[in-house]
Design an enzyme around this catalytic site. Sequence first.
Site, mmCIF file in Angstrom:
data_model
loop_
_atom_site.group_PDB
_atom_site.id
_atom_site.type_symbol
_atom_site.label_atom_id
_atom_site.label_comp_id
_atom_site.label_asym_id
_atom_site.label_seq_id
_atom_site.Cartn_x
_atom_site.Cartn_y
_atom_site.Cartn_z
ATOM 1 C CE LYS A 242 -23.973 -25.041 1.005
ATOM 2 N NZ LYS A 242 -23.635 -24.306 -0.212
ATOM 3 N NE ARG A 298 -20.685 -25.450 -7.616
ATOM 4 C CZ ARG A 298 -21.353 -25.558 -6.480
ATOM 5 N NH1 ARG A 298 -22.584 -25.099 -6.392
ATOM 6 N NH2 ARG A 298 -20.795 -26.107 -5.414
HETATM 7 P P1 ADP Z 1 -21.965 -26.771 -2.193
HETATM 8 O O1 ADP Z 1 -22.603 -25.727 -3.051
HETATM 9 O O2 ADP Z 1 -21.592 -26.275 -0.851
HETATM 10 O O3 ADP Z 1 -20.881 -27.482 -2.866
HETATM 11 P P2 ADP Z 1 -24.338 -28.255 -2.868
HETATM 12 O O4 ADP Z 1 -25.023 -29.370 -2.181
HETATM 13 O O5 ADP Z 1 -25.148 -27.059 -3.201
HETATM 14 O O6 ADP Z 1 -23.122 -27.843 -1.931
HETATM 15 O O7 ADP Z 1 -23.727 -28.807 -4.186
HETATM 16 C C1 ADP Z 1 -22.904 -29.887 -4.078
HETATM 17 C C2 ADP Z 1 -22.221 -30.259 -5.353
HETATM 18 O O8 ADP Z 1 -23.026 -31.146 -6.105
HETATM 19 C C3 ADP Z 1 -21.907 -29.115 -6.175
HETATM 20 O O9 ADP Z 1 -20.753 -29.392 -6.926
HETATM 21 C C4 ADP Z 1 -23.109 -29.036 -7.027
HETATM 22 O O10 ADP Z 1 -22.690 -28.407 -8.198
HETATM 23 C C5 ADP Z 1 -23.493 -30.493 -7.220
HETATM 24 N N1 ADP Z 1 -24.931 -30.766 -7.204
HETATM 25 C C6 ADP Z 1 -25.743 -30.699 -6.147
HETATM 26 N N2 ADP Z 1 -26.982 -31.070 -6.483
HETATM 27 C C7 ADP Z 1 -26.949 -31.391 -7.793
HETATM 28 C C8 ADP Z 1 -27.920 -31.861 -8.727
HETATM 29 N N3 ADP Z 1 -29.171 -32.056 -8.378
HETATM 30 N N4 ADP Z 1 -27.522 -32.075 -9.992
HETATM 31 C C9 ADP Z 1 -26.258 -31.874 -10.340
HETATM 32 N N5 ADP Z 1 -25.304 -31.447 -9.501
HETATM 33 C C10 ADP Z 1 -25.626 -31.206 -8.255
HETATM 34 MG MG MG Z 2 -19.209 -25.791 0.067
#
Ligand code: ADP
Ligand code: MG
Length: 485
Positions: A242, A298
């Site tokens: 995203k 989460r």
């Molecule tokens: P989704 O929620 O669909 O998995 P996200 O991009 O919101 O997509 O999150 C991707 C993954 O990476 C998730 O496991 C999230 O917990 C982790 N994540 C995303 N951004 C960060 C960040 N800045 N620091 C730590 N973990 C992150």
């Molecule tokens: Mg997802």
Amino acid sequence: MNKKIKKLLIANRGEVAFSIIKTAQSMGMKTVAVYEMPDSEANYIRLAGTAVMIGDGPVKDYLDIDKIIWAAHKTGADAIHPGYGFLAECADFAAACEKNGLIFIGPSVQVMRRLGDKAATKTIMKKAEIATVPGTGILSSGEDGVREILAFAEKVGYPILLKAVDGGGGIGIREVEGADSARTQLNHARHEVLFAFNHDGIYAEKFIAAPRHIEIQILADSYGKVVHLGSRDCSIQRRHQKLLEVAPASSIPVDIMSAMCRTAIKAARQVGYVNAGTVEFLYDLKTKEFWFMELNKRLQVEHSVTEMVVGVDIIKKQIEIAEGNHLDLQQEDVVMKGCAIHVRINAEDPLNHFWPDGGRTVEIYRPPAGPGIRLDGTIKAGYAIPTVYDSLLVNMTVWGTCWDEAVANLKRALGDFVIVGPKTTIPFYLAICDEPDFKRGIFDTSYLDDHDCLFDAVGKVEKADRNQPSAGKDTVKVSSLRRIL
Ligand code: ADP
Ligand code: MG
Ligand code: ADP
């Protein structure tokens, strides 16, 4: 169990640590930050009451359960918030917290184990007669895995997608266009997820062409109450991850939207879910069908976009639920007001496949302000962005009474945002704000692939920027201000 948390340790870094510290402080709690050496200059550490260095990292110490528990004991913390990523969805971590008398802010160990991996969760949902994207279980190792892909493709046709059972952030998602590429793509996917998750479980799914990614935020307490906080549209993505999210999702018939919300609550109830979670769906615009994709156990990166339209602090609710309180929210009280857009201000180069541009020092940092703008995370001039972590610098969420106003506020906020040093996603979002389909609220998961014009627009902005010295950006703003005065 009803226990007031006095001191909260945040087992995470960056902008999510920032958001959790802020909410905990508003609730009157003391806070503890942990950090690895590459993060020793990060601002979030200074916001917490106490900060504990847990190792040289990179990453491995944020994933070290024993070290985090040690830091909690050492500082007298009585609870741990895992944020997102790192240990957030690790059942062993939740179990270690429980064993050590620490409150884990998240679902129970049993629920985390029950949800296991993404393929197992889909099986549970299918049994509950929730429509899931057609797919396989975990593929066998070696050549058997390839044969299973071919057999699955016989049933559903190509293309199909390979996905990681321990997924997140689009990691390991690979498209198989035909029988010829099955073996190569499976090897690539395995390699990628083994590196990212230390586990090479892969499953296959039917590829849904250009769907919208719609997700429902849920909150559930320990007494069986589950409410939803409405929808988000997270269709604008790069590499299946995203980039920009919107609440609420627009242009979905009311009956379908309510069916999706009901299904999300059903999915949560099915596994006895407790705390905040997100049920993700793929929605086919043409057939108006939707399929369960995953349940994220989460906080989501984009949770603020929901908070802005429903006026609920999700982190606060997570903490209250973990303390054993009843959820003080009725479904009928949840009203989505106006429209919000969340963007991830990443240190990435949009013109080079969004390649991370860490390792650079921020020369000037001037965040926007004003009505309807929220920033989560904080950096400062002089900050050297570590190369070893996620490229997200700051989360920005804007609000407007309607879509047009939210887009106008987003454009204004992005225009005011000055980050000189690393390349960022700001010019890309600015291009999106002027793109006609986006302005009309029309987009699906193929939006980036279908809009090369965005990259041309970013190119033009960058070219104009290159003609000015970096400090000049600052000077221009000050001089135009003087002219107005
Ligand atoms: P989704 O929620 O669909 O998995 P996200 O991009 O919101 O997509 O999150 C991707 C993954 O990476 C998730 O496991 C999230 O917990 C982790 N994540 C995303 N951004 C960060 C960040 N800045 N620091 C730590 N973990 C992150
Ligand atoms: Mg997802
Ligand atoms: P992650 O765990 O990495 O968040 P998801 O299962 O949520 O993985 O999928 C991430 C994105 O990949 C979705 O938002 C969507 O854009 C795309 N995607 C996933 N599964 C499919 C599918 N079966 N068909 C088409 N696109 C998909």
